[in-house]
Design a protein around this motif. Structure first.
Motif, PDB file in Angstrom:
ATOM      1  N   THR A   1      -3.427  -7.484 -30.305  1.00  0.00           N
ATOM      2  CA  THR A   1      -4.949  -7.498 -30.937  1.00  0.00           C
ATOM      3  C   THR A   1      -5.630  -8.415 -30.277  1.00  0.00           C
ATOM      4  N   GLN A   2      -5.001  -9.467 -29.519  1.00  0.00           N
ATOM      5  CA  GLN A   2      -5.636 -10.703 -28.561  1.00  0.00           C
ATOM      6  C   GLN A   2      -5.979  -9.744 -27.438  1.00  0.00           C
ATOM      7  N   THR A   3      -5.185  -8.655 -26.820  1.00  0.00           N
ATOM      8  CA  THR A   3      -5.807  -7.905 -25.821  1.00  0.00           C
ATOM      9  C   THR A   3      -6.823  -7.107 -26.154  1.00  0.00           C
TER      10      THR A   3
ATOM     11  N   HIS B   1     -10.089 -17.688 -22.665  1.00  0.00           N
ATOM     12  CA  HIS B   1      -8.756 -18.566 -23.025  1.00  0.00           C
ATOM     13  C   HIS B   1      -8.736 -17.964 -24.397  1.00  0.00           C
ATOM     14  N   PRO B   2      -7.350 -17.569 -24.721  1.00  0.00           N
ATOM     15  CA  PRO B   2      -7.288 -17.070 -26.265  1.00  0.00           C
ATOM     16  C   PRO B   2      -7.239 -18.028 -27.244  1.00  0.00           C
ATOM     17  N   LEU B   3      -7.219 -19.270 -26.650  1.00  0.00           N
ATOM     18  CA  LEU B   3      -7.437 -20.720 -27.379  1.00  0.00           C
ATOM     19  C   LEU B   3      -6.218 -20.849 -28.494  1.00  0.00           C
ATOM     20  N   PRO B   4      -5.488 -21.684 -29.006  1.00  0.00           N
ATOM     21  CA  PRO B   4      -6.092 -22.887 -28.697  1.00  0.00           C
ATOM     22  C   PRO B   4      -5.862 -23.563 -27.378  1.00  0.00           C
ATOM     23  N   ARG B   5      -6.702 -24.411 -27.083  1.00  0.00           N
ATOM     24  CA  ARG B   5      -6.961 -24.977 -25.751  1.00  0.00           C
ATOM     25  C   ARG B   5      -6.335 -26.386 -26.236  1.00  0.00           C
TER      26      ARG B   5
ATOM     27  N   GLY C   1       3.663 -17.162 -22.050  1.00  0.00           N
ATOM     28  CA  GLY C   1       2.190 -16.562 -22.974  1.00  0.00           C
ATOM     29  C   GLY C   1       2.170 -15.090 -23.180  1.00  0.00           C
ATOM     30  N   ARG C   2       2.296 -14.959 -24.580  1.00  0.00           N
ATOM     31  CA  ARG C   2       2.458 -13.290 -24.890  1.00  0.00           C
ATOM     32  C   ARG C   2       1.135 -12.925 -24.675  1.00  0.00           C
ATOM     33  N   THR C   3      -0.214 -13.728 -25.157  1.00  0.00           N
ATOM     34  CA  THR C   3      -1.378 -12.859 -24.712  1.00  0.00           C
ATOM     35  C   THR C   3      -1.500 -12.233 -23.241  1.00  0.00           C
ATOM     36  N   VAL C   4      -0.974 -13.065 -22.103  1.00  0.00           N
ATOM     37  CA  VAL C   4      -0.941 -12.606 -20.955  1.00  0.00           C
ATOM     38  C   VAL C   4      -0.268 -11.352 -20.710  1.00  0.00           C
TER      39      VAL C   4
ATOM     40  N   MET D   1       1.462  -8.813 -39.346  1.00  0.00           N
ATOM     41  CA  MET D   1       2.589  -9.885 -39.258  1.00  0.00           C
ATOM     42  C   MET D   1       2.634 -10.441 -37.875  1.00  0.00           C
ATOM     43  N   ARG D   2       2.726 -11.696 -37.940  1.00  0.00           N
ATOM     44  CA  ARG D   2       3.022 -12.788 -36.912  1.00  0.00           C
ATOM     45  C   ARG D   2       4.348 -13.389 -36.925  1.00  0.00           C
ATOM     46  N   HIS D   3       5.302 -13.382 -36.265  1.00  0.00           N
ATOM     47  CA  HIS D   3       6.600 -13.958 -36.403  1.00  0.00           C
ATOM     48  C   HIS D   3       6.979 -14.518 -35.259  1.00  0.00           C
TER      49      HIS D   3
END
Ligand code: NCD
Length: 308
Positions: free
Chosen positions: A135-137, A265-269, A165-168, A104-106
């Motif tokens: 999961t990006q991590t 870079h997690p992308l999108p750039r 930035g949630r990936t960070v 799930m993405r929300h």
């Protein structure tokens, strides 16, 4: 503890050992994909994306298909009954009856957690608002491990929107658990890492510094993690426009960098990395895209306890 039946909502939900098991299985899958072609035969993954996605959704779906499983789901909120006013808990109870795993993405922070509390099957957070993206991590860790042959002892730079930035957020918390990590944060003043994250690093004695000139900062880095300014989390467009091009990595700035820097870079750039950099052998972001699918294959197999 086995990973079978677990949820992945926060990046710290799995111990370093459990996470290493996933990375190791992903490496086995890269080496011998044929061995895993049927391990999800007869299983269904529900992919519920309430926010736009290219890589996360398609890599999860491709991962399930490559393991022999099937997928159901939607890629926008408007195509589910949530648009008629159905609650997340009712939606999830329904979908759990149809599937073996929910991804799930929300846009609302904490929604995947609520989903996991109402689900009889494992739930994976594929990004919740500006909070986390575990999961990006896993993708980032597999990429770093494959290119650098280690995670320990690295100086990791994060540049761009470190506030939204949630990936960070997930990456920094997670990597802090490895030995001898140094962080360098480069961002506009308004987009610095959130206070809770700075406190977390201080409490765990993880070394970090904040710098404002990318040419100076990049000299010290082994890995640079560039990020897009998260337009959809801004309250006003003017601030976004003012901040969006604060840091752009180009060949001229890379002259200051180490010869074996890894650029992620997690992308999108949007504009953060000039296209000319794609040809440089230090560019790792398209490899990262590929690793994202393999690490999700490994995650799915572990959560459903079907690794062979
Ligand atoms: C990221 C995300 O959705 O948080 N993308 C991704 O999942 N690879 C980064 C972003 O949107 O900037």
């Amino acid at each position: 503890m086995s990973l079978k039946g677990r949820n992945l909502i926060n990046t710290l939900d799995f111990s370093v050992n459990e996470q290493d098991e996933i990375l190791q299985l992903a490496e086995e899958m890269i080496a011998e994909p044929k061995h895993f072609m049927h391990c999800m035969d007869g299983k269904i993954m529900a992919s519920l994306f309430f926010e736009p996605s290219t890589r996360t959704r398609l890599s999860f779906e491709a991962a399930m298909l490559r393991l022999g499983g099937s997928i159901v789901g939607f890629s926008e909120q408007s195509s589910s009954s949530v648009s008629k006013g159905e609650s997340v808990s009712d939606t999830i109870k329904t979908i759990a009856a149809y599937s073996n795993l929910i991804v799930m993405r929300h846009p609302k922070e904490g929604t995947p957690l609520i989903a996991s509390e109402n689900s009889s099957v494992p739930v994976v957070n594929a990004g919740d608002g500006g909070r986390e993206h575990p999961t990006q991590t896993l993708t980032d860790l597999l990429t770093i491990k494959s290119i650098k042959k280690r995670i320990e002892g690295l100086t990791i730079g994060c540049c761009g929107d470190l506030k939204f930035g949630r990936t960070v957020h997930s990456l920094v918390k997670n990597i802090s658990r490895y030995e001898d990590i140094n962080f360098i944060f480069v961002s506009p003043e308004e987009l610095k890492i959130p206070n809770y994250l700075a406190t977390y690093l201080e409490e765990n004695n993880v070394k970090y510094k904040e710098m404002s000139v990318l040419e100076d900062a990049v000299k010290e880095m082994d890995v640079i993690y560039m990020t897009r300014v998260q337009r959809e989390r801004f309250f006003n467009e003017e601030d976004y426009i003012r901040l969006k091009d604060s840091y752009i990595l180009d060949m001229q700035k890379l002259e200051y960098a180490k010869k074996d820097l890894t650029i992620l870079h997690p992308l999108p750039r949007v504009n953060e990395i000039s296209y000319e950099v794609d040809k440089d052998e230090r560019a790792g972001y398209f490899k990262q895209v590929e690793y994202g699918m393999y690490v999700r294959m490994a995650l799915i197999a572990k959560l459903l306890g079907e690794e062979k």
